[in-house]
Design a protein around this motif. Sequence first.
Motif, short mmCIF file in Angstrom:
data_model
loop_
_atom_site.label_atom_id
_atom_site.label_comp_id
_atom_site.label_asym_id
_atom_site.label_seq_id
_atom_site.Cartn_x
_atom_site.Cartn_y
_atom_site.Cartn_z
N LYS A 131 0.82 -1.20 0.00
CA LYS A 131 0.00 0.00 0.00
C LYS A 131 0.87 1.27 0.00
O LYS A 131 1.84 1.36 0.74
N ALA A 215 -9.09 -2.59 -1.22
CA ALA A 215 -9.64 -1.90 -0.06
C ALA A 215 -10.00 -2.89 1.06
O ALA A 215 -9.70 -2.65 2.24
N ALA A 216 -10.66 -4.01 0.69
CA ALA A 216 -11.05 -5.00 1.70
C ALA A 216 -9.83 -5.62 2.36
O ALA A 216 -9.78 -5.81 3.59
N ASP A 219 -8.03 -3.07 4.72
CA ASP A 219 -8.72 -2.95 6.02
C ASP A 219 -8.41 -4.14 6.91
O ASP A 219 -8.18 -3.99 8.12
N ALA A 220 -8.42 -5.33 6.32
CA ALA A 220 -8.16 -6.54 7.12
C ALA A 220 -6.75 -6.54 7.69
O ALA A 220 -6.52 -6.98 8.83
N THR A 222 -5.08 -4.13 8.78
CA THR A 222 -4.90 -3.18 9.90
C THR A 222 -5.53 -3.69 11.21
O THR A 222 -5.41 -3.02 12.24
N MET A 223 -6.21 -4.83 11.16
CA MET A 223 -6.90 -5.35 12.35
C MET A 223 -5.90 -5.85 13.41
O MET A 223 -4.78 -6.25 13.08
N ALA A 248 -11.24 -10.73 4.66
CA ALA A 248 -11.54 -9.75 3.61
C ALA A 248 -12.46 -10.33 2.55
O ALA A 248 -13.01 -9.60 1.73
#
Length: 328
Positions: A131, A215-216, A219-220, A222-223, A248
């Motif tokens: 990213k 995007a999915a 996000d996953a 960063t958990m 995700a």
Amino acid sequence: MLKYTSKRILYMIFVFSIMSVILFSLYDMIPGDPARAEVETLKELLKPDEYQRAYEQARERLGLNDPTHIRYGKWVKGLLKGDLGMSAVHKQPVAKIIGTPLKNTIFINIFAVIIGLGITIPLGIYCAIKKNSTFDKAVQVLTIVGYSIPVFIFALLFIYLFAVKLGWFPVSGMATPNFKGTEWQAFLDKLKYLVLPLGVMTIGSLGGITRYVRAAMADALTMDYIKTARAKGLKEKVVIFSHAWRNALLPVVTLLIGWFMSIFYGSLIIERMFALNGLGKLLIDSLNNQDYPVVMAIQLFYIVIALTGNLITDLSYGIVDPRVRVNK
């Protein structure tokens, strides 16, 4: 799960029944007299009373003298037996007419899905891992461009560049006329004709799917459970594919199935532009010729595809995410 699946199938049957009533009613209200169209060519050959008798016989044979609900019942009874009616233009059973175009459309779309998923999922995951890198930013720019350009513009660009200027691929059709060779050579010949339409369908899907997967997955990653997995010393591949990708996957599944449904509708344009013998081309030709039995059969197929996609989406939630209690 079995109870939930049964309920969803009953729901599908209910919705399909409602849609069939709406579909039949809409086409029944369209002005026109199939019996008159059938005997019109006899008008100059028969005496007026003979012509009128032939017209009345045609109305009786086509069931046009029956009330609407009786004709709907006969139509549904025929559907359950696999009888889709008779084509007013081709004078053949509809099931026979749509057989080859249906196979071609499924073949084209399955290929487009396999190629699209083979590119977008790895690319989206890699962009999420890298990213904000140069590669990720370049892909984001390209996907925005690809997402913003309509698919028919890509089709025109592909035709001009690869067919007109370079002459690498044929512009239209699905096979070389009078081609002779083995089955494998015939398959390769067919693929040569499908390279451009498949390329256009794949390019058109890359932008949206890649961005959504990225995007999915971002996000996953960063958990907290990902940080915990890394802190425990798990290998990065295990963290990515066994932990992040699985979580995700839930929103991605919905998008992928929706995309699979949409490419059937999107192939209408592609089949028309590349003169492919598919359902899309047959649907447009049948609408132009007012051949409504064929049109209704094709639209029923699209309804079944949409309902099946929704069923697969709902059932996939329980498979992908155990937190979803689909049996309740």
